[in-house]
Design a protein around this motif. Structure first.
Motif, PDB file in Angstrom:
ATOM      1  N   MET A   1     -39.864  41.040  22.306  1.00  0.00           N
ATOM      2  CA  MET A   1     -40.994  41.823  21.795  1.00  0.00           C
ATOM      3  C   MET A   1     -42.030  40.877  21.198  1.00  0.00           C
ATOM      4  SD  MET A   1     -42.430  44.836  20.831  1.00  0.00           S
ATOM      5  CE  MET A   1     -41.199  46.132  20.816  1.00  0.00           C
ATOM      6  N   ILE A  34     -37.605  36.216  15.693  1.00  0.00           N
ATOM      7  CA  ILE A  34     -36.508  36.968  15.071  1.00  0.00           C
ATOM      8  C   ILE A  34     -36.251  38.266  15.843  1.00  0.00           C
ATOM      9  CG2 ILE A  34     -35.767  38.182  12.970  1.00  0.00           C
ATOM     10  CD1 ILE A  34     -37.426  36.021  11.387  1.00  0.00           C
ATOM     11  N   LEU A  35     -37.332  38.961  16.217  1.00  0.00           N
ATOM     12  CA  LEU A  35     -37.158  40.232  16.936  1.00  0.00           C
ATOM     13  C   LEU A  35     -36.579  40.010  18.330  1.00  0.00           C
ATOM     14  CD1 LEU A  35     -40.342  42.055  15.648  1.00  0.00           C
ATOM     15  CD2 LEU A  35     -37.981  42.660  15.140  1.00  0.00           C
ATOM     16  N   TRP A  37     -34.506  37.670  19.059  1.00  0.00           N
ATOM     17  CA  TRP A  37     -33.100  37.330  18.815  1.00  0.00           C
ATOM     18  C   TRP A  37     -32.270  38.574  18.529  1.00  0.00           C
ATOM     19  CZ3 TRP A  37     -30.800  36.978  13.650  1.00  0.00           C
ATOM     20  CH2 TRP A  37     -29.523  36.400  13.641  1.00  0.00           C
ATOM     21  N   VAL A  38     -32.814  39.534  17.744  1.00  0.00           N
ATOM     22  CA  VAL A  38     -32.022  40.734  17.440  1.00  0.00           C
ATOM     23  C   VAL A  38     -31.951  41.686  18.637  1.00  0.00           C
ATOM     24  CG1 VAL A  38     -32.529  40.616  14.957  1.00  0.00           C
ATOM     25  CG2 VAL A  38     -33.877  42.131  16.401  1.00  0.00           C
ATOM     26  N   GLU A  39     -32.788  41.443  19.651  1.00  0.00           N
ATOM     27  CA  GLU A  39     -32.759  42.335  20.809  1.00  0.00           C
ATOM     28  C   GLU A  39     -31.448  42.275  21.574  1.00  0.00           C
ATOM     29  OE1 GLU A  39     -36.212  42.186  23.428  1.00  0.00           O
ATOM     30  OE2 GLU A  39     -37.335  43.166  21.814  1.00  0.00           O
ATOM     31  N   GLN A  40     -30.614  41.250  21.303  1.00  0.00           N
ATOM     32  CA  GLN A  40     -29.312  41.194  21.958  1.00  0.00           C
ATOM     33  C   GLN A  40     -28.455  42.421  21.622  1.00  0.00           C
ATOM     34  OE1 GLN A  40     -26.520  38.164  20.188  1.00  0.00           O
ATOM     35  NE2 GLN A  40     -28.372  37.471  19.163  1.00  0.00           N
ATOM     36  N   LEU A  41     -28.824  43.155  20.570  1.00  0.00           N
ATOM     37  CA  LEU A  41     -28.075  44.369  20.233  1.00  0.00           C
ATOM     38  C   LEU A  41     -28.173  45.419  21.342  1.00  0.00           C
ATOM     39  CD1 LEU A  41     -28.878  44.909  16.439  1.00  0.00           C
ATOM     40  CD2 LEU A  41     -26.883  43.824  17.459  1.00  0.00           C
ATOM     41  N   ASP A  42     -29.215  45.302  22.176  1.00  0.00           N
ATOM     42  CA  ASP A  42     -29.359  46.249  23.285  1.00  0.00           C
ATOM     43  C   ASP A  42     -28.173  46.198  24.254  1.00  0.00           C
ATOM     44  OD1 ASP A  42     -31.705  46.986  22.171  1.00  0.00           O
ATOM     45  OD2 ASP A  42     -32.998  45.882  23.571  1.00  0.00           O
ATOM     46  N   GLU A  43     -27.451  45.058  24.245  1.00  0.00           N
ATOM     47  CA  GLU A  43     -26.275  44.933  25.123  1.00  0.00           C
ATOM     48  C   GLU A  43     -25.151  45.866  24.691  1.00  0.00           C
ATOM     49  OE1 GLU A  43     -24.935  40.902  24.629  1.00  0.00           O
ATOM     50  OE2 GLU A  43     -26.936  40.107  25.065  1.00  0.00           O
ATOM     51  N   VAL A  44     -25.186  46.314  23.432  1.00  0.00           N
ATOM     52  CA  VAL A  44     -24.063  47.080  22.898  1.00  0.00           C
ATOM     53  C   VAL A  44     -24.249  48.563  23.211  1.00  0.00           C
ATOM     54  CG1 VAL A  44     -22.677  47.553  20.837  1.00  0.00           C
ATOM     55  CG2 VAL A  44     -23.976  45.416  21.004  1.00  0.00           C
ATOM     56  N   GLU A  45     -23.214  49.151  23.782  1.00  0.00           N
ATOM     57  CA  GLU A  45     -23.243  50.572  24.095  1.00  0.00           C
ATOM     58  C   GLU A  45     -22.965  51.356  22.804  1.00  0.00           C
ATOM     59  OE1 GLU A  45     -23.848  52.387  27.036  1.00  0.00           O
ATOM     60  OE2 GLU A  45     -23.784  53.879  25.438  1.00  0.00           O
ATOM     61  N   THR A  46     -23.936  52.106  22.349  1.00  0.00           N
ATOM     62  CA  THR A  46     -23.744  52.811  21.075  1.00  0.00           C
ATOM     63  C   THR A  46     -23.920  54.322  21.203  1.00  0.00           C
ATOM     64  OG1 THR A  46     -26.061  52.387  20.534  1.00  0.00           O
ATOM     65  CG2 THR A  46     -24.439  50.885  19.567  1.00  0.00           C
ATOM     66  N   VAL A  49     -22.032  56.901  18.925  1.00  0.00           N
ATOM     67  CA  VAL A  49     -21.509  56.226  17.727  1.00  0.00           C
ATOM     68  C   VAL A  49     -22.363  56.639  16.532  1.00  0.00           C
ATOM     69  CG1 VAL A  49     -21.057  53.987  16.641  1.00  0.00           C
ATOM     70  CG2 VAL A  49     -20.770  54.252  19.119  1.00  0.00           C
ATOM     71  N   PRO A  51     -24.266  56.300  13.160  1.00  0.00           N
ATOM     72  CA  PRO A  51     -24.770  55.192  12.354  1.00  0.00           C
ATOM     73  C   PRO A  51     -24.077  55.178  10.989  1.00  0.00           C
ATOM     74  CG  PRO A  51     -26.441  56.929  12.582  1.00  0.00           C
ATOM     75  CD  PRO A  51     -25.258  57.354  13.396  1.00  0.00           C
TER      76      PRO A  51
ATOM     77  N   TYR B 309     -22.362  40.368  17.308  1.00  0.00           N
ATOM     78  CA  TYR B 309     -23.503  41.238  16.998  1.00  0.00           C
ATOM     79  C   TYR B 309     -23.695  41.461  15.498  1.00  0.00           C
ATOM     80  CZ  TYR B 309     -23.086  41.980  21.970  1.00  0.00           C
ATOM     81  OH  TYR B 309     -23.006  41.770  23.323  1.00  0.00           O
ATOM     82  N   PRO B 312     -27.108  39.469  14.183  1.00  0.00           N
ATOM     83  CA  PRO B 312     -28.388  40.143  14.497  1.00  0.00           C
ATOM     84  C   PRO B 312     -28.519  41.526  13.871  1.00  0.00           C
ATOM     85  CG  PRO B 312     -27.091  39.749  16.515  1.00  0.00           C
ATOM     86  CD  PRO B 312     -26.423  39.009  15.404  1.00  0.00           C
ATOM     87  N   LEU B 380     -31.505  52.326  13.157  1.00  0.00           N
ATOM     88  CA  LEU B 380     -30.377  53.192  13.517  1.00  0.00           C
ATOM     89  C   LEU B 380     -29.441  52.490  14.493  1.00  0.00           C
ATOM     90  CD1 LEU B 380     -31.492  56.918  13.894  1.00  0.00           C
ATOM     91  CD2 LEU B 380     -30.003  55.867  12.181  1.00  0.00           C
ATOM     92  N   LYS B 381     -30.037  51.731  15.419  1.00  0.00           N
ATOM     93  CA  LYS B 381     -29.212  50.978  16.367  1.00  0.00           C
ATOM     94  C   LYS B 381     -28.298  50.006  15.610  1.00  0.00           C
ATOM     95  CE  LYS B 381     -28.076  49.236  20.441  1.00  0.00           C
ATOM     96  NZ  LYS B 381     -27.584  49.987  21.598  1.00  0.00           N
ATOM     97  N   GLN B 383     -27.293  50.178  12.517  1.00  0.00           N
ATOM     98  CA  GLN B 383     -26.269  50.887  11.744  1.00  0.00           C
ATOM     99  C   GLN B 383     -25.156  51.430  12.655  1.00  0.00           C
ATOM    100  OE1 GLN B 383     -26.109  50.135   8.808  1.00  0.00           O
ATOM    101  NE2 GLN B 383     -27.388  51.273   7.382  1.00  0.00           N
ATOM    102  N   ARG B 384     -25.503  51.735  13.913  1.00  0.00           N
ATOM    103  CA  ARG B 384     -24.455  52.136  14.865  1.00  0.00           C
ATOM    104  C   ARG B 384     -23.571  50.946  15.203  1.00  0.00           C
ATOM    105  NH1 ARG B 384     -26.263  57.261  16.717  1.00  0.00           N
ATOM    106  NH2 ARG B 384     -28.523  57.335  16.754  1.00  0.00           N
ATOM    107  N   THR B 387     -21.115  50.355  12.534  1.00  0.00           N
ATOM    108  CA  THR B 387     -19.938  51.227  12.632  1.00  0.00           C
ATOM    109  C   THR B 387     -18.905  50.605  13.574  1.00  0.00           C
ATOM    110  OG1 THR B 387     -21.269  53.192  12.194  1.00  0.00           O
ATOM    111  CG2 THR B 387     -19.174  53.549  13.345  1.00  0.00           C
ATOM    112  N   LEU B 388     -19.380  50.040  14.687  1.00  0.00           N
ATOM    113  CA  LEU B 388     -18.455  49.430  15.650  1.00  0.00           C
ATOM    114  C   LEU B 388     -17.784  48.181  15.075  1.00  0.00           C
ATOM    115  CD1 LEU B 388     -20.604  49.788  18.915  1.00  0.00           C
ATOM    116  CD2 LEU B 388     -18.583  51.122  18.260  1.00  0.00           C
ATOM    117  N   ARG B 391     -15.143  49.327  12.768  1.00  0.00           N
ATOM    118  CA  ARG B 391     -14.029  49.890  13.534  1.00  0.00           C
ATOM    119  C   ARG B 391     -13.132  48.771  14.078  1.00  0.00           C
ATOM    120  NH1 ARG B 391     -16.180  54.114  17.835  1.00  0.00           N
ATOM    121  NH2 ARG B 391     -16.927  55.233  15.991  1.00  0.00           N
ATOM    122  N   ILE B 423     -33.970  31.038  12.294  1.00  0.00           N
ATOM    123  CA  ILE B 423     -32.738  31.497  12.941  1.00  0.00           C
ATOM    124  C   ILE B 423     -31.628  30.456  12.823  1.00  0.00           C
ATOM    125  CG2 ILE B 423     -31.697  32.211  15.142  1.00  0.00           C
ATOM    126  CD1 ILE B 423     -34.435  33.550  15.747  1.00  0.00           C
TER     127      ILE B 423
END
Lengths: 95, 494
Positions: A1, A34-35, A37-46, A49, A51, B309, B312, B380-381, B383-384, B387-388, B391, B423
C-alpha cells in the motif's frame, strides 16, 4: 500500500500532529514500508474467526454506581500549563 | 558487609533480618553506586536520594520492631512509566515535561507497602516504544556489558533499558518494568538479568502511563529467579481500579523456586527456529533443552503455526491502541504546551514538538489503521489473527507444561546500529511478542554469553496465571547455566 503525500497530511491532521515537508517525505516512506510489511497478514485465513476483545478470560466486575473519589480540583489543575483558579485555560474556541 | 549492592534481594533480606546490615547503610551504598556510575550509564533520569534515605530509615524502624514487610529495605529503581506521587513522571517523553502525579500507581504502592525503598526513576524508551532505549527524550541508556576487546557503547535493549542496566550494574537490587511486546524480557536478555512479564491481569495497570492497554503488563527485572518471584509476589494482586486486573489469590511464588521439574513436559516450538537465525542462538537453545532434559523433563517438539504473524499483527494492534491512549497529550491538562493561532494549531504544535520520531510513527500508523474504511482491513484482521495465535498456545498447552525458546534473535547491539530502519528494530521482539498477543506469562533467564562476550537469554512461556511454572523451570536453567561472568566495571568513577 503506497501512502501518498495527501494521505500523510490527512492522518497527521487526524492525529493532531503538525508535520513539515521534510518530515512528511520521510514518513511517507516509513509508513509505506510498515504497511507493506503488515500486509503479510492477508495470507492468514480468518473467515469465521472472532476478533479478540479480551486476552484473558475474565468476568467484568461491576461496582456500585457512586462517586468514590474527587473533590480536589486544585490538585487536578496543578499540572496544567495554564490554569485560572480551578479551570484549564485554552485558546478561544467560540467566536 | 563488603559491598551490599552486589547481594541478591533474598540475601539482603537475610542480612537485614540478622541485623548484619541496616536498610540505611544499604540504601547509602546504592546512592553512592548511582553517584559513581549513572553519568556513564544514564540508567536513572531522576535519582531520589533524600526520599530513599527517608524510606530506608522508616524500614529500619520497622525492622527493629519486628514488623518487616516482604521487601523491607530493598532499594529498587522505578521505570518512569509508573506514576509516583509528587515525583516527576514523564514516560521519558518531552510532552510530559515536569508532570508530577498527585497519585501513586497501584504496583508501586504495593511495593512501598511491602517495605521497598525507591532509589529514583529509570530511563526507558519514550512511552515504552522502542527496543534499544534510544527513543528516550533523556538520551539512550548504556549497557554495562561491552563486546570483548571493544569499548563501543552497546544498547541495553528496551523499552525497560534503564531498569535492565541499573540492575545489571548493581545500581539497584531490582527494578519495575513494563512489557507490551517484549520490553521486560528483551532488555533482560541483553543485560544478563532475569525479566518476567506476568500474565495479563496479574498486576494492576492503574497509574502506569498507558501505551497499548490490551498488551501492557508490569513486571520485575532482577538478578536472580528467586528475586523475581519475591518481587512479583509484592507487585501482583487484584485492584478494583483496573477492570482488567484479575481477582485471584497471589500464590507464594518463592515456594516454586527449587521444586523439581522431573516429569514436566517442555515444548519446543519449531516455528521459533527462524531462517537466518544466528548459529549461536540455535546452540544456546539446544543447550537449554539439554539442561532441562538432564533435570528430568520430557522434551517434545510442538507447533505454533501462526507465530510469524504475531509481530505484524502486533504492529497494527499496538499502534492503534497507542494512537488512542496518546490522544490525551494535548497541551491542556499537563506537560508541554506550544502556543498556536487557535486551539487546533496549539494541539498540533504541542504534539509535533512533544513526541519523538518513533512515537509519531506509531501514532500515525495507529490513526491510519483505525481510520474510516481501513478499520476492518487492518485492526479487525489483526485481532482475528490474534485469536488464532492464542488458540495455537491453548492447543499446545493441552500437551505440555511450558515452552522453551530463545529470548532474542541476537545479543546487544551498538548504539545507532539498528536505528535506521524501523522494521529491523521491530524484529528484536520476534520471540517475545506472541506471549503479549496471547496474554501469557514469559520470563527471560540468562543462558550464556555470545561470541562477542555479551549475554544471551532463554525464554520460558507458560499457561495463563502459572508464573510458578516459570520460576520452577527458570531456576533449573539458572542453576545449570551457573553464574555468568560479570561485566567489567568500567562505568564507576568512585
Amino acid at each position: 500500500m503506497e501512502i501518498d503525500d495527501a494521505t500523510v497530511r490527512k492522518i497527521a491532521r487526524l492525529a493532531r500532529i503538525k508535520v513539515d515537508d521534510a518530515e512528511a517525505k520521510t514518513l511517507k516512506g516509513e509508513l509505506t514500508g510498515i504497511l507493506d510489511w503488515v500486509e503479510q497478514l492477508d495470507e492468514v485465513e480468518t473467515d469465521g474467526v472472532e476478533p479478540m476483545t479480551c486476552v484473558t478470560e475474565m468476568e467484568m466486575h461491576m461496582r456500585t454506581d457512586k462517586v468514590t473519589d474527587g473533590g480536589y480540583p486544585e490538585e487536578i489543575v496543578r499540572n496544567a500549563p495554564q490554569h485560572a483558579g480551578t479551570f484549564f485555560v485554552v485558546p478561544k474556541v467560540v467566536e | 558487609m563488603s559491598d551490599p549492592t552486589r547481594l541478591s534481594i533474598a540475601e539482603t533480606r537475610d542480612a537485614l533480618a540478622a541485623r548484619e546490615l541496616s536498610a540505611e547503610e544499604l540504601t547509602q551504598a546504592h546512592i553512592q553506586a548511582i553517584d559513581g556510575g549513572n553519568a556513564a550509564l544514564n540508567a536513572f533520569i531522576l535519582p531520589t536520594p533524600d526520599h530513599a534515605l527517608e524510606m530506608a530509615r522508616a524500614s529500619d524502624e520497622r525492622l527493629a520492631k519486628g514488623e518487616a514487610g516482604p521487601l523491607e529495605g530493598i532499594p529498587l529503581g522505578i521505570k518512569d512509566l509508573f506514576c509516583t506521587k509528587g515525583v516527576r513522571t514523564t514516560a521519558c517523553s518531552h510532552i510530559l515535561d515536569g508532570f508530577e502525579p498527585g497519585y501513586e500507581s497501584t504496583v508501586t504502592r504495593n511495593l512501598w507497602n511491602a517495605g521497598a525503598v525507591m532509589l529514583g526513576k529509570l530511563n526507558c524508551d519514550e512511552f515504552a516504544m522502542g527496543s534499544s532505549n534510544e527513543t528516550s527524550y533523556y538520551e539512550p541508556v548504556i549497557n554495562p556489558w561491552r563486546r570483548s576487546g571493544s569499548d563501543a557503547k552497546l544498547v541495553p535493549g528496551g523499552s525497560s533499558g534503564g531498569s535492565a542496566s541499573a540492575v545489571a550494574a548493581c545500581l539497584a537490587q531490582g527494578a519495575t518494568a513494563t512489557d507490551t511486546g517484549g520490553s521486560i524480557r528483551q532488555p533482560a536478555s541483553l543485560t544478563g538479568t532475569v525479566g518476567l512479564k506476568p500474565t495479563y491481569g496479574r498486576c494492576s495497570r492503574w497509574g502506569i502511563v498507558a501505551f497499548a492497554s490490551s498488551l501492557d503488563q508490569a513486571g520485575p527485572i532482577t538478578r536472580t529467579v528467586r528475586d523475581s518471584a519475591i518481587m512479583l509476589g509484592a507487585m501482583a494482586g487484584y485492584d478494583e481500579k483496573d477492570t482488567t486486573s484479575v481477582n485471584m489469590p497471589v500464590p507464594d511464588y518463592e515456594a516454586a523456586v527449587g521444586e523439581s521439574i522431573k516429569g514436566l513436559k517442555v515444548g519446543i516450538p519449531r516455528e521459533y527456529s527462524m531462517e537466518g537465525m544466528p548459529a549461536e542462538i540455535e546452540a544456546l537453545w539446544q543447550t537449554g533443552i539439554d539442561w532441562l532434559k538432564d533435570a528430568g523433563a520430557e522434551i517434545s517438539d510442538v507447533s505454533l503455526p501462526h507465530t510469524k504473524y504475531a509481530l505484524p499483527a502486533y504492529y497494527i494492534v499496538a499502534p492503534a491502541e497507542a494512537s488512542s491512549n496518546l490522544a490525551r497529550y494535548d497541551g491542556v491538562r499537563y506537560g508541554l504546551r506550544i502556543e498556536g493561532d487557535d486551539i487546533v494549531d496549539m494541539y498540533e504544535k504541542t504534539r509535533a514538538a512533544g513526541f519523538g520520531a518513533e512515537v509519531k510513527r506509531r501514532v500515525l500508523i495507529g490513526t491510519y489503521v483505525l481510520s474510516a474504511g481501513y478499520y476492518d482491513a487492518y485492526y479487525l484482521k489483526a485481532q482475528r489473527v490474534r485469536t488464532l495465535i492464542k488458540r495455537d498456545f491453548e492447543q499446545v498447552f493441552e500437551d505440555v507444561d511450558v515452552l522453551l525458546t530463545p529470548a532474542t534473535p541476537g545479543p546487544a547491539f551498538a548504539l545507532g546500529e539498528k536505528s535506521g530502519d524501523p522494521i529491523e528494530m521491530y524484529l528484536n521482539d520476534i520471540f517475545t511478542v506472541p506471549a503479549n498477543m496471547s496474554g501469557l506469562p514469559g520470563i527471560s533467564i540468562p543462558g550464556g554469553l555470545s561470541g562477542e562476550g555479551t549475554p544471551l537469554g532463554l525464554q520460558l512461556i507458560s499457561r495463563a496465571f502459572d508464573e510458578e511454572m516459570l520460576f520452577r523451570v527458570g531456576h533449573v536453567i539458572e542453576q545449570a547455566a551457573g553464574k555468568l561472568p560479570e561485566p567489567e566495571n568500567w562505568w564507576s568513577t568512585s
